[in-house]
Design a protein around this motif. Sequence first.
Motif, short mmCIF file in Angstrom:
data_model
loop_
_atom_site.label_atom_id
_atom_site.label_comp_id
_atom_site.label_asym_id
_atom_site.label_seq_id
_atom_site.Cartn_x
_atom_site.Cartn_y
_atom_site.Cartn_z
N LEU A 147 22.88 3.39 2.56
CA LEU A 147 23.90 2.95 3.52
C LEU A 147 25.29 3.35 3.10
CD1 LEU A 147 22.59 -0.71 3.98
CD2 LEU A 147 22.18 1.22 5.51
N GLN A 148 26.14 3.66 4.09
CA GLN A 148 27.58 3.71 3.89
C GLN A 148 28.03 2.25 3.83
OE1 GLN A 148 26.84 7.27 3.88
NE2 GLN A 148 29.06 7.03 3.98
N PRO A 149 29.24 1.98 3.31
CA PRO A 149 29.72 0.60 3.31
C PRO A 149 29.69 0.01 4.73
CG PRO A 149 31.13 1.97 1.96
CD PRO A 149 30.17 2.90 2.64
N LEU A 150 29.08 -1.15 4.88
CA LEU A 150 28.94 -1.77 6.19
C LEU A 150 30.07 -2.75 6.46
CD1 LEU A 150 25.12 -2.66 6.10
CD2 LEU A 150 26.18 -0.77 7.37
N ALA A 151 30.52 -2.80 7.71
CA ALA A 151 31.49 -3.82 8.11
C ALA A 151 30.81 -5.18 8.11
CB ALA A 151 32.01 -3.49 9.51
N ALA A 152 31.62 -6.24 8.02
CA ALA A 152 31.05 -7.59 8.07
C ALA A 152 30.32 -7.78 9.40
CB ALA A 152 32.17 -8.63 7.93
N GLY A 153 29.25 -8.55 9.37
CA GLY A 153 28.50 -8.80 10.59
C GLY A 153 27.03 -8.98 10.32
N ARG A 154 26.28 -9.17 11.39
CA ARG A 154 24.85 -9.38 11.27
C ARG A 154 24.14 -8.07 11.58
NH1 ARG A 154 21.54 -13.68 10.75
NH2 ARG A 154 19.60 -13.75 11.93
N TYR A 155 23.15 -7.75 10.78
CA TYR A 155 22.40 -6.50 10.92
C TYR A 155 20.91 -6.78 11.01
CZ TYR A 155 26.73 -4.16 9.73
OH TYR A 155 28.02 -3.73 9.73
N THR A 156 20.21 -5.94 11.75
CA THR A 156 18.76 -6.09 11.87
C THR A 156 18.06 -4.86 11.29
OG1 THR A 156 18.99 -7.43 13.87
CG2 THR A 156 16.84 -6.43 13.49
N VAL A 157 17.13 -5.14 10.38
CA VAL A 157 16.29 -4.10 9.78
C VAL A 157 15.04 -3.96 10.64
CG1 VAL A 157 14.95 -3.43 7.74
CG2 VAL A 157 17.12 -4.68 7.47
N GLN A 158 14.71 -2.74 11.03
CA GLN A 158 13.47 -2.47 11.79
C GLN A 158 12.64 -1.51 10.96
OE1 GLN A 158 15.52 -0.71 15.12
NE2 GLN A 158 15.67 -2.64 16.21
N TRP A 159 11.50 -1.98 10.48
CA TRP A 159 10.68 -1.08 9.66
C TRP A 159 9.34 -0.79 10.32
CZ3 TRP A 159 6.01 -3.01 8.23
CH2 TRP A 159 5.88 -4.41 8.16
N THR A 160 8.88 0.43 10.09
CA THR A 160 7.55 0.86 10.52
C THR A 160 6.87 1.48 9.31
OG1 THR A 160 8.35 1.37 12.73
CG2 THR A 160 6.25 2.34 12.09
N ALA A 161 5.68 1.02 9.00
CA ALA A 161 4.96 1.53 7.83
C ALA A 161 3.59 2.01 8.27
CB ALA A 161 4.82 0.44 6.77
N VAL A 162 3.26 3.26 7.95
CA VAL A 162 1.92 3.77 8.21
C VAL A 162 1.24 3.95 6.85
CG1 VAL A 162 0.56 5.66 9.16
CG2 VAL A 162 2.58 4.84 10.37
N ALA A 163 0.16 3.22 6.65
CA ALA A 163 -0.57 3.30 5.39
C ALA A 163 -1.39 4.58 5.37
CB ALA A 163 -1.48 2.08 5.23
N GLU A 175 0.84 -1.20 0.00
CA GLU A 175 0.00 0.00 0.00
C GLU A 175 0.87 1.24 0.00
OE1 GLU A 175 -3.32 -0.08 0.04
OE2 GLU A 175 -3.21 -2.28 0.05
N PRO A 176 0.37 2.37 -0.49
CA PRO A 176 1.10 3.63 -0.35
C PRO A 176 1.30 3.98 1.12
CG PRO A 176 -0.71 3.85 -1.91
CD PRO A 176 -0.89 2.53 -1.23
N LEU A 177 2.44 4.61 1.41
CA LEU A 177 2.80 4.92 2.79
C LEU A 177 2.68 6.41 3.07
CD1 LEU A 177 6.11 2.85 2.99
CD2 LEU A 177 3.79 2.10 3.55
N GLU A 178 2.50 6.72 4.35
CA GLU A 178 2.61 8.10 4.83
C GLU A 178 4.08 8.35 5.14
OE1 GLU A 178 0.74 10.60 5.06
OE2 GLU A 178 -1.20 9.70 4.58
N PRO A 179 4.78 9.15 4.31
CA PRO A 179 6.23 9.32 4.49
C PRO A 179 6.61 9.85 5.86
CG PRO A 179 5.52 10.22 2.38
CD PRO A 179 4.28 9.89 3.15
N ALA A 180 5.79 10.72 6.44
CA ALA A 180 6.16 11.35 7.70
C ALA A 180 6.23 10.34 8.85
CB ALA A 180 5.18 12.46 8.05
N PHE A 181 5.52 9.22 8.73
CA PHE A 181 5.42 8.29 9.86
C PHE A 181 6.02 6.91 9.54
CE2 PHE A 181 1.81 11.23 10.12
CZ PHE A 181 2.15 11.86 11.31
#
Length: 128
Positions: free
Chosen positions: A97-113, A59-65
Motif C-alpha cells: 500500500l501507499q500511505p492511506l488517508a484516514a478512514g474505513r477500508y474494506t479488504v476483499q480477498w479471493t483465494a483459489v487453492a 493451504e497453498p494458493l494458485e497465484p494466477a487466480f
Amino acid sequence: MTLSLSLRTPLRWLAACGLSLATLALASNAFAHATPTSRDPAPNAEVAAPSAVTIHFSEPLEPAFSKIALVDASGKPAASAASQVDAQDKKTMQLELQPLAAGRYTVQWTAVAEDGHRTKGTYAFTVK
Ligand SMILES: [Cu+2]
C-alpha cells in the motif's frame, strides 16, 4: 411386482451409496479449501497507515487466480499495485500500500487453492 421390487431395491441402494460417497467427497475437499489463518491489519482493527495488507492461508494458493483488493469507504480502489502470493510458501498473500488517508477500508480477498476450489471473504479496518 416381485420382479420390479427386486430390481428397484438394488438401484435405491446404489443411489443412496452414491449420495453418501458424494457427501464424503465434499467433506474431505472442504479440508483443502484455503481459509485465512491470520489477517494483518486484523478485522475491525484501528491502525496507523499500514504498509501492506497481509493474509496467511491454510493451504497453498494458485497465484494466477488469488488476489486481495482494498476499497475505501466510497468503494473506490485504494491500492495501486496488484497483490502478490509469496513464491516460497504460497500460503501468504500480500497487497502493498501507499500511505492511506484516514478512514474505513474494506479488504476483499479471493483465494483459489491448488485443488481449484475458490474461497472469498471481506472484512474492514480503520486507518486513524
Ligand atoms: Cu477444496
